[in-house]
Design an enzyme around this catalytic site. Structure first.
Site, PDB file in Angstrom:
ATOM      1  N   GLU A 116     102.921  87.505  40.203  1.00 29.31           N
ATOM      2  CA  GLU A 116     102.835  87.773  38.758  1.00 29.31           C
ATOM      3  C   GLU A 116     101.782  88.830  38.431  1.00 29.31           C
ATOM      4  OE1 GLU A 116     101.910  84.377  36.253  1.00 29.31           O
ATOM      5  OE2 GLU A 116     102.082  85.551  34.436  1.00 29.31           O
ATOM      6  N   LYS A 160     107.317  87.892  38.786  1.00 27.31           N
ATOM      7  CA  LYS A 160     107.140  87.446  37.391  1.00 27.31           C
ATOM      8  C   LYS A 160     106.387  88.537  36.632  1.00 27.31           C
ATOM      9  CE  LYS A 160     105.148  83.744  34.575  1.00 27.31           C
ATOM     10  NZ  LYS A 160     105.046  82.288  34.437  1.00 27.31           N
TER      11      LYS A 160
HETATM   12  P1  13P Z   1     103.407  82.767  28.863  1.00 27.44           P
HETATM   13  O1  13P Z   1     104.926  82.736  28.930  1.00 27.44           O
HETATM   14  O2  13P Z   1     102.846  81.901  27.761  1.00 27.44           O
HETATM   15  O3  13P Z   1     102.867  84.144  28.928  1.00 27.44           O
HETATM   16  O4  13P Z   1     102.926  82.025  30.178  1.00 27.44           O
HETATM   17  C1  13P Z   1     103.536  82.307  31.365  1.00 27.44           C
HETATM   18  C2  13P Z   1     102.555  82.227  32.457  1.00 27.44           C
HETATM   19  O5  13P Z   1     102.723  81.471  33.388  1.00 27.44           O
HETATM   20  C3  13P Z   1     101.403  83.112  32.410  1.00 27.44           C
HETATM   21  O6  13P Z   1     100.750  83.074  33.620  1.00 27.44           O
END
Ligand code: 13P
Length: 340
Positions: free
Chosen positions: A177, A219
Site C-alpha cells: 500500500e 492497494k
Molecule cells: P481508508 O479506506 O479509510 O483510506 O482506509 C484504508 C486503509 O486501510 C488505509 O491504510
C-alpha cells in the site's frame, strides 16, 4: 515459499463481486472514530464494534477478506469464537496490518517513513498461527510544496518491498500500500505525477526484492484532486486518470488492485470504482479495500448502543453490497436512495 498457495489467496482476495474490509484501525485511529460518536474507546467497545461488522448476515457475499489490527486478531465474538475462525466459516480471509506506523523521516521535513521491519519475520509467523493469510503495510506520501522528495519515495518503496519479501517467505500474501494522500489543494495532474513516480519506484523495488507478483495485491490511492482543491476533477476524470496511471506501472501478473478510500465520501469511493470497472477490459481485477468508505455510515447508525446493533449491520451491508456491484461496473448513484 508455496507460490501456488500464495496465488490462490491473492486471487481470492480480489475475486469479482468481492472486496476487502479494512478494519485495522490502530488504537489511536479507532479512538478518533469513536470520539466522533462520543463513545469511549475501551477494549470491549472496540471488540463489540468489530463483532457488529463481522457478524453482518451475508458478509461472505461481498467481502473477501478483513484486515485486522493486532488487538482485533486476538479478539473473539461474545460466544467465544475467535474473529479469524468466525470469518473462515463465512469464507472470508483474515488479514493483519503489520506496519508500526509512519514516523517522521529524519532530515526530510514533512515526510514520513513507515516503520516495523525489525522482528517482522517472527511477528508474521505468529500471525500465520493466529489465522492471518494476508498482511498490509502502508507507506504514506504527502504532496505539498517541495515534497515528496526522490529520497522519501525511494526509502518508502524499499521498506514496502522488504516487507513484501518477508510476507511471501512466511506464506502470507502482502498487500502493498503506497498511499499518496489527498490532503491539500493539489490538482489531479499533480497527484498523477506523484503517483506515477511512486508506482514506478515501488514496482522497481518489488522486482529487485524478487517478489512473486502473482502472489501479492496492490492497494493504491486513486488519482484524484486534493480535498481542498478549488476545481476538483470529475468522477469520470478520476476513473480515467487512475486506470491510465496504473496501466503504465502495474504488471498484468499482479492479480488485483484493491483501492483505499483515503478520505473520499462513501458514495464517491463507490462511484469511482464502478466507473473504472466500466473502462474495461483491464489486465487486473479492480476492487475495494476501504476503511472509512465502508464503515462511516455503519459506525454512525450503531452509535455504540446494543439497540442499534442491527441498524449498524444494515448500513454496513448496504455499503458492502454497493461496492460489490462496483467491482463489475454495475453501481449507479440512484441506488443510494434505496433503504439500507
Ligand atoms: P481508508 O479506506 O479509510 O483510506 O482506509 C484504508 C486503509 O486501510 C488505509 O491504510
Amino acid at each position: 515459499m508455496d507460490k501456488a498457495g500464495l496465488e490462490r489467496v491473492a486471487r481470492a482476495m480480489v475475486a469479482k463481486d468481492k472486496g476487502i474490509l479494512a478494519a485495522d484501525e490502530s488504537s489511536g485511529t479507532i479512538k478518533k472514530r469513536f470520539d466522533a460518536i462520543q463513545l469511549e474507546s475501551t477494549e470491549e467497545h472496540r471488540r463489540s464494534y468489530r463483532e457488529m461488522l463481522l457478524t453482518t448476515p451475508g458478509i461472505g457475499q461481498w467481502i473477501s477478506g478483513v484486515i485486522f489490527y493486532d488487538e482485533t486478531l486476538r479478539q473473539k465474538t461474545r460466544d467465544g469464537v475467535p474473529f479469524a475462525a468466525w470469518l473462515e466459516k463465512q469464507g472470508v480471509l483474515p488479514g493483519i496490518k503489520v506496519d508500526l506506523g509512519a514516523k517522521a523521516l529524519a532530515g526530510f521535513a514533512g515526510e514520513t517513513i513507515t516503520e516495523g521491519l525489525d522482528g517482522l519475520r517472527e511477528r508474521l509467523a505468529g500471525y500465520y498461527q493466529l489465522g492471518a493469510r494476508f498482511a498490509k503495510w502502508r507507506a504514506v506520501i504527502d504532496i505539498a510544496d517541495g515534497i515528496p522528495s526522490r529520497f522519501g519515495i525511494e526509502a518508502n518503496a524499499h521498506a514496502l518491498a522488504r516487507y513484501a519479501a518477508l510476507c511471501q517467505e512466511q506464506q502470507i500474501v502482502p498487500i502493498v500500500e503506497p498511499e499518496v494522500l489527498m490532503d491539500g489543494g493539489h490538482s489531479l495532474e499533480r497527484c498523477e505525477e506523484v503517483t506515477d513516480a511512486v508506482l514506478a519506484e515501488v514496482f522497481g523495488q518489488l522486482a529487485l526484492h524478487r517478489i512473486h507478483l502473482e502472489g501479492m495485491v496492490l492497494k493504491p490511492n486513486m488519482v484524484i484532486s486534493g480535498k481542498k482543491a478549488a476545481n476538483r476533477a470529475s468522477p469520470d476524470q478520476v476513473a480515467e486518470a487512475t486506470v491510465r496511471t496504473l496501466k503504465r506501472h502495474v504488471p498484468s501478473a499482479v492479480p488485483g488492485i484493491a483501492f483505499l478510500s483515503g478520505g473520499q465520501s462513501s458514495p464517491e469511493a463507490t462511484l469511482h470504482l464502478s466507473l473504472m470497472n466500466k473502462l474495461g477490459p483491464l489486465p487486473w481485477n479492480l476492487t475495494f479495500s476501504y476503511g472509512r468508505a465502508l464503515q462511516d455510515t455503519a459506525l454512525k447508525a450503531w452509535g455504540g448502543k446494543s439497540a442499534t446493533y442491527g441498524a449498524g449491520q444494515k448500513e454496513f451491508a448496504k455499503r458492502a453490497r454497493l461496492n460489490s456491484l462496483a467491482t463489475t461496473g454495475r453501481y449507479a448513484a440512484t441506488l443510494e436512495a434505496e433503504a439500507a
